[in-house]
Scaffold this active site. Structure first.
Site, PDB file in Angstrom:
ATOM      1  N   ASN A 131      11.269  -0.586   1.748  1.00  6.53           N
ATOM      2  CA  ASN A 131      12.721  -0.775   1.610  1.00  6.53           C
ATOM      3  C   ASN A 131      13.379   0.152   0.587  1.00  6.53           C
ATOM      4  O   ASN A 131      14.537   0.510   0.739  1.00  6.53           O
ATOM      5  CB  ASN A 131      13.078  -2.252   1.376  1.00  6.53           C
ATOM      6  CG  ASN A 131      12.501  -2.821   0.116  1.00  6.53           C
ATOM      7  OD1 ASN A 131      11.474  -2.360  -0.373  1.00  6.53           O
ATOM      8  ND2 ASN A 131      13.144  -3.834  -0.425  1.00  6.53           N
ATOM      9  N   GLY A 206       5.703  -5.993  -2.358  1.00  7.43           N
ATOM     10  CA  GLY A 206       5.752  -6.336  -0.945  1.00  7.43           C
ATOM     11  C   GLY A 206       6.021  -7.807  -0.753  1.00  7.43           C
ATOM     12  O   GLY A 206       6.526  -8.482  -1.666  1.00  7.43           O
ATOM     13  N   SER A 207       5.677  -8.289   0.415  1.00  2.62           N
ATOM     14  CA  SER A 207       5.960  -9.686   0.752  1.00  2.62           C
ATOM     15  C   SER A 207       4.981 -10.622   0.050  1.00  2.62           C
ATOM     16  O   SER A 207       3.919 -10.202  -0.419  1.00  2.62           O
ATOM     17  CB  SER A 207       5.850  -9.866   2.263  1.00  2.62           C
ATOM     18  OG  SER A 207       4.528  -9.556   2.654  1.00  2.62           O
ATOM     19  N   GLU A 228       4.713  -7.666  -7.414  1.00  2.00           N
ATOM     20  CA  GLU A 228       6.187  -7.707  -7.327  1.00  2.00           C
ATOM     21  C   GLU A 228       6.518  -8.116  -5.906  1.00  2.00           C
ATOM     22  O   GLU A 228       6.502  -7.280  -4.995  1.00  2.00           O
ATOM     23  CB  GLU A 228       6.774  -6.315  -7.613  1.00  2.00           C
ATOM     24  CG  GLU A 228       6.559  -5.800  -9.012  1.00  2.00           C
ATOM     25  CD  GLU A 228       7.428  -6.510 -10.035  1.00  2.00           C
ATOM     26  OE1 GLU A 228       8.236  -7.379  -9.660  1.00  2.00           O
ATOM     27  OE2 GLU A 228       7.270  -6.205 -11.228  1.00  2.00           O
ATOM     28  N   LEU A 229       6.809  -9.411  -5.692  1.00  3.13           N
ATOM     29  CA  LEU A 229       6.921  -9.901  -4.313  1.00  3.13           C
ATOM     30  C   LEU A 229       8.360 -10.284  -3.956  1.00  3.13           C
ATOM     31  O   LEU A 229       9.291  -9.877  -4.638  1.00  3.13           O
ATOM     32  CB  LEU A 229       5.943 -11.061  -4.127  1.00  3.13           C
ATOM     33  CG  LEU A 229       4.504 -10.734  -4.581  1.00  3.13           C
ATOM     34  CD1 LEU A 229       3.585 -11.930  -4.402  1.00  3.13           C
ATOM     35  CD2 LEU A 229       3.952  -9.507  -3.858  1.00  3.13           C
ATOM     36  N   CYS A 262      14.644  -7.009  -2.365  1.00  3.86           N
ATOM     37  CA  CYS A 262      14.014  -8.210  -2.932  1.00  3.86           C
ATOM     38  C   CYS A 262      14.990  -8.951  -3.833  1.00  3.86           C
ATOM     39  O   CYS A 262      15.006 -10.172  -3.877  1.00  3.86           O
ATOM     40  CB  CYS A 262      12.760  -7.817  -3.704  1.00  3.86           C
ATOM     41  SG  CYS A 262      13.054  -6.579  -4.969  1.00  3.86           S
ATOM     42  N   GLU A 359      12.304 -15.661   2.781  1.00  5.75           N
ATOM     43  CA  GLU A 359      13.248 -14.589   2.446  1.00  5.75           C
ATOM     44  C   GLU A 359      14.166 -14.331   3.626  1.00  5.75           C
ATOM     45  O   GLU A 359      13.699 -14.318   4.772  1.00  5.75           O
ATOM     46  CB  GLU A 359      12.457 -13.301   2.186  1.00  5.75           C
ATOM     47  CG  GLU A 359      12.217 -13.025   0.752  1.00  5.75           C
ATOM     48  CD  GLU A 359      11.780 -11.596   0.546  1.00  5.75           C
ATOM     49  OE1 GLU A 359      10.801 -11.150   1.179  1.00  5.75           O
ATOM     50  OE2 GLU A 359      12.417 -10.912  -0.281  1.00  5.75           O
TER      51      GLU A 359
HETATM   52  P1  NAP Z   1       4.852  -6.029   3.390  1.00 14.08           P
HETATM   53  O1  NAP Z   1       4.833  -6.195   4.848  1.00 14.08           O
HETATM   54  O2  NAP Z   1       4.276  -7.094   2.561  1.00 14.08           O
HETATM   55  O3  NAP Z   1       4.117  -4.636   3.085  1.00 14.08           O
HETATM   56  C1  NAP Z   1       4.046  -4.101   1.782  1.00 14.08           C
HETATM   57  C2  NAP Z   1       2.840  -3.187   1.698  1.00 14.08           C
HETATM   58  O4  NAP Z   1       1.659  -3.985   1.775  1.00 14.08           O
HETATM   59  C3  NAP Z   1       2.734  -2.189   2.854  1.00 14.08           C
HETATM   60  O5  NAP Z   1       2.161  -1.014   2.370  1.00 14.08           O
HETATM   61  C4  NAP Z   1       1.814  -2.889   3.815  1.00 14.08           C
HETATM   62  O6  NAP Z   1       1.141  -1.993   4.673  1.00 14.08           O
HETATM   63  C5  NAP Z   1       0.842  -3.555   2.860  1.00 14.08           C
HETATM   64  N1  NAP Z   1       0.220  -4.767   3.378  1.00 14.08           N
HETATM   65  C6  NAP Z   1       0.803  -5.748   4.100  1.00 14.08           C
HETATM   66  N2  NAP Z   1      -0.081  -6.738   4.320  1.00 14.08           N
HETATM   67  C7  NAP Z   1      -1.247  -6.369   3.740  1.00 14.08           C
HETATM   68  C8  NAP Z   1      -2.541  -6.965   3.631  1.00 14.08           C
HETATM   69  N3  NAP Z   1      -2.793  -8.161   4.157  1.00 14.08           N
HETATM   70  N4  NAP Z   1      -3.493  -6.307   2.971  1.00 14.08           N
HETATM   71  C9  NAP Z   1      -3.248  -5.101   2.415  1.00 14.08           C
HETATM   72  N5  NAP Z   1      -2.048  -4.479   2.485  1.00 14.08           N
HETATM   73  C10 NAP Z   1      -1.051  -5.109   3.133  1.00 14.08           C
HETATM   74  O7  NAP Z   1       6.333  -5.798   2.854  1.00 14.08           O
HETATM   75  P2  NAP Z   1       7.405  -4.805   3.419  1.00 14.08           P
HETATM   76  O8  NAP Z   1       7.950  -5.373   4.681  1.00 14.08           O
HETATM   77  O9  NAP Z   1       6.879  -3.426   3.420  1.00 14.08           O
HETATM   78  O10 NAP Z   1       8.526  -4.869   2.277  1.00 14.08           O
HETATM   79  C11 NAP Z   1       9.443  -5.901   2.162  1.00 14.08           C
HETATM   80  C12 NAP Z   1       8.944  -6.955   1.202  1.00 14.08           C
HETATM   81  O11 NAP Z   1       8.738  -6.380  -0.075  1.00 14.08           O
HETATM   82  C13 NAP Z   1       9.945  -8.058   0.980  1.00 14.08           C
HETATM   83  O12 NAP Z   1       9.264  -9.273   0.886  1.00 14.08           O
HETATM   84  C14 NAP Z   1      10.576  -7.692  -0.351  1.00 14.08           C
HETATM   85  O13 NAP Z   1      11.173  -8.760  -1.037  1.00 14.08           O
HETATM   86  C15 NAP Z   1       9.396  -7.155  -1.068  1.00 14.08           C
HETATM   87  N6  NAP Z   1       9.813  -6.325  -2.202  1.00 14.08           N
HETATM   88  C16 NAP Z   1       9.652  -6.812  -3.467  1.00 14.08           C
HETATM   89  C17 NAP Z   1      10.111  -6.073  -4.545  1.00 14.08           C
HETATM   90  C18 NAP Z   1       9.976  -6.564  -5.957  1.00 14.08           C
HETATM   91  O14 NAP Z   1      10.131  -5.771  -6.859  1.00 14.08           O
HETATM   92  N7  NAP Z   1       9.692  -7.828  -6.205  1.00 14.08           N
HETATM   93  C19 NAP Z   1      10.701  -4.833  -4.321  1.00 14.08           C
HETATM   94  C20 NAP Z   1      10.832  -4.373  -3.013  1.00 14.08           C
HETATM   95  C21 NAP Z   1      10.383  -5.125  -1.954  1.00 14.08           C
HETATM   96  P3  NAP Z   1       1.579  -1.872   6.228  1.00 14.08           P
HETATM   97  O15 NAP Z   1       2.976  -1.374   6.246  1.00 14.08           O
HETATM   98  O16 NAP Z   1       0.597  -0.899   6.771  1.00 14.08           O
HETATM   99  O17 NAP Z   1       1.459  -3.249   6.790  1.00 14.08           O
END
Ligand code: NAP
Length: 469
Positions: A131, A206-207, A228-229, A262, A359
């Site tokens: 994002n 990530g999530s 940081e989720l 996020c 979310e």
């Molecule tokens: P995501 O689906 O959780 O993916 C994040 C990263 O993790 C990607 O590189 C993804 O790879 C990898 N990943 C996913 N599942 C995994 C697993 N089981 N094992 C190892 N790696 C895994 O999140 P997103 O859709 O990219 O981003 C949106 C999320 O990020 C939202 O929940 C948002 O709130 C959160 N976020 C949090 C912050 C913060 O600072 N708290 C900042 C920005 C975003 P793939 O793409 O290859 O699946």
């Protein structure tokens, strides 16, 4: 699955990249580890000089890099330019402050000299989302590298071009080859990276689901981990708030990056005195938002980054409406081949609904009506997440008092929640643990090593068989 770069505004594939096999992964981690051994011995001045070159490159290439973001994730071009500028700022910030933040800390004890020394850990794995495909990476990598670590990035699978551009920038700035590497590995190869003896720590943005899974792997392999989720930030409007200003700020708080942030405000909690007035002002502003191609300068809301994300958002909206929430505006996908969603408001949301417990990652504002200030606070905290929150009131002392009761890592009074290199950033509860940015962020990936040195006077006293105590 290969890494696929797809324009979400037109649903067109731009480029695909093959995922790496085990040998490429092992080679990159080994190289990063080798180069870190030399890097950790460099001076802060030298690291800062390279970091300043990196920030200059980001500024020089802002337009080209911003276009890469816009094409790959659909972020509006104006927001993409701001993201690149923010990356330059974080380079400047740590170039200026890292040496001071990691100065050995003297501690007075019975020793001749005792202090805490902050030495790097080694290779840090950064698992990052799409994002903010530049900012999230830079805010993790820059302090880690300034502290003397190497950093390897596993990017989200839909942003390979952004991720490879970052690697190139580090090299162009003069950093040693392999000190920052982009690993084109799939999510199921993250365990292999964490298990590698070369990797000493992992940082995840990530999530919640990805966080749980990677934290479990980090635990199994005993690697330090920062998470940081996701978040479901409350935007609490109190009875004495300046409604025009608050409604204006609510637009940026909810609709920045098409709602895919996020720390976007996701739940708008209103006390009875202001509820109808705020909704009327907010609705007027939401209706004025221009949805369109993210490359157009006048667009406020581009497409969502992926089709499945758009469909998931719409399913959440339909679920809420079936449970009694009332659409005020929007609440449906946009027209065309791209993954657009109309800017939307859902009134009469309830804390038990999925839109409040999960979310809401898109341009949809959920409104909860509180009975009074205490009830507003209860609703704000009634979420599994604990990332950010904002409070809107003319009485800032009252705002500060309520801020203390908020279960969140960041609370803003009369301001939208945002990240700033000078302030620590991170959440509690299901939003994760650990902090990024500021003095706190750079201290996450260092060994706080206690050094104790026997003094001359001590030796003399001990030789005489006397006690110092
Ligand atoms: P995501 O689906 O959780 O993916 C994040 C990263 O993790 C990607 O590189 C993804 O790879 C990898 N990943 C996913 N599942 C995994 C697993 N089981 N094992 C190892 N790696 C895994 O999140 P997103 O859709 O990219 O981003 C949106 C999320 O990020 C939202 O929940 C948002 O709130 C959160 N976020 C949090 C912050 C913060 O600072 N708290 C900042 C920005 C975003 P793939 O793409 O290859 O699946």
């Amino acid at each position: 699955m290969p890494y696929v770069s797809r324009d979400p505004a037109t649903n067109t594939v731009l480029k695909t990249f093959d995922s790496w096999g085990s040998d490429e992964l092992a080679g990159a981690l080994g190289n990063a580890s080798d180069v870190q051994v030399t890097w950790r011995q460099t001076s802060f001045d030298y690291r800062a000089e390279l970091m300043q070159s990196l920030s200059a490159l980001l500024r020089e290439q802002n337009e080209r890099l911003a276009r890469t973001i816009t094409l790959e994730v659909g972020k509006t071009i104006r927001e993409a330019r701001a993201e690149i500028e923010k990356c330059a700022l974080v380079c400047d910030y740590y170039a200026l402050h890292a040496a001071h933040f990691l100065q050995p800390e003297p501690i007075d004890t019975d020793a001749g000299k005792s202090y805490v020394d902050f030495s790097p850990l080694g290779v840090v794995l950064a698992v990052m989302p799409w994002n903010f495909p530049f900012w999230q990476v830079m805010r993790a990598a820059v302090p880690a590298i300034m502290a003397g670590n190497a950093c390897v990035l596993k990017p989200a699978s839909n942003v390979p071009q952004c991720a490879l551009s970052i690697e190139l920038l580090f090299r162009e700035a003069g950093f040693p080859e392999s000190l920052f590497r982009t690993l084109l590995i799939e999510a199921d190869r993250v365990e292999a990276a964490i298990a590698s003896p070369h990797v000493r720590a992992v940082t995840v943005t990530g999530s919640e689901a990805a966080g749980r899974s990677i934290a479990a792997l980090a635990g199994r392999h005993l690697k330090k981990c920062v998470l940081e989720l996701g978040g479901s930030d409350a935007f609490v409007v109190l009875g004495d708030a300046d409604l025009e200003f608050t409604a204006q700020m609510a637009i940026s708080a909810r609709f920045q990056n098409a709602g895919q942030s996020c720390i976007a405000a996701k739940r708008f909690i209103l006390v009875p005195e202001v509820a109808d007035g705020f909704i009327a002002l907010f609705k007027r502003r939401v209706e004025a938002l221009k949805v369109g191609l993210p490359t157009d300068e006048g667009t406020h809301i581009g497409p969502l980054a992926r089709e499945d994300l758009r469909d998931q958002l719409h399913a959440q909206v339909l679920d809420a409406v079936a449970a009694g929430a009332v659409p005020v505006v929007g609440c449906r996908p946009g027209a065309g081949d791209g993954f657009f969603y109309e800017p939307s408001i859902l009134d009469h949301a309830q804390p038990g609904m999925a839109i409040c417990q999960q979310e809401l990652f898109g341009p949809v504002a959920a409104i909860l009506r509180a009975q009074n200030e205490q009830d507003a606070l209860r609703l704000a905290n009634e979420t599994p997440f604990g990332l950010g929150a904002s409070l809107w009131t003319k009485d800032t002392l009252r705002g500060e008092r309520l801020a203390r009761a908020m279960e969140a890592g960041l609370v803003f009074v009369n301001g939208i929640v945002k990240s700033d290199p000078r302030l620590p950033f991170g959440g509690i509860k299901n939003s994760g643990f650990g902090r990024e940015l500021s003095y706190h962020g750079i201290r996450e990936f260092v060994n706080a090593k206690t050094v104790w040195v026997r003094g001359l006077r001590q030796r003399t006293v001990e030789r005489r068989g006397q006690s110092l105590h």
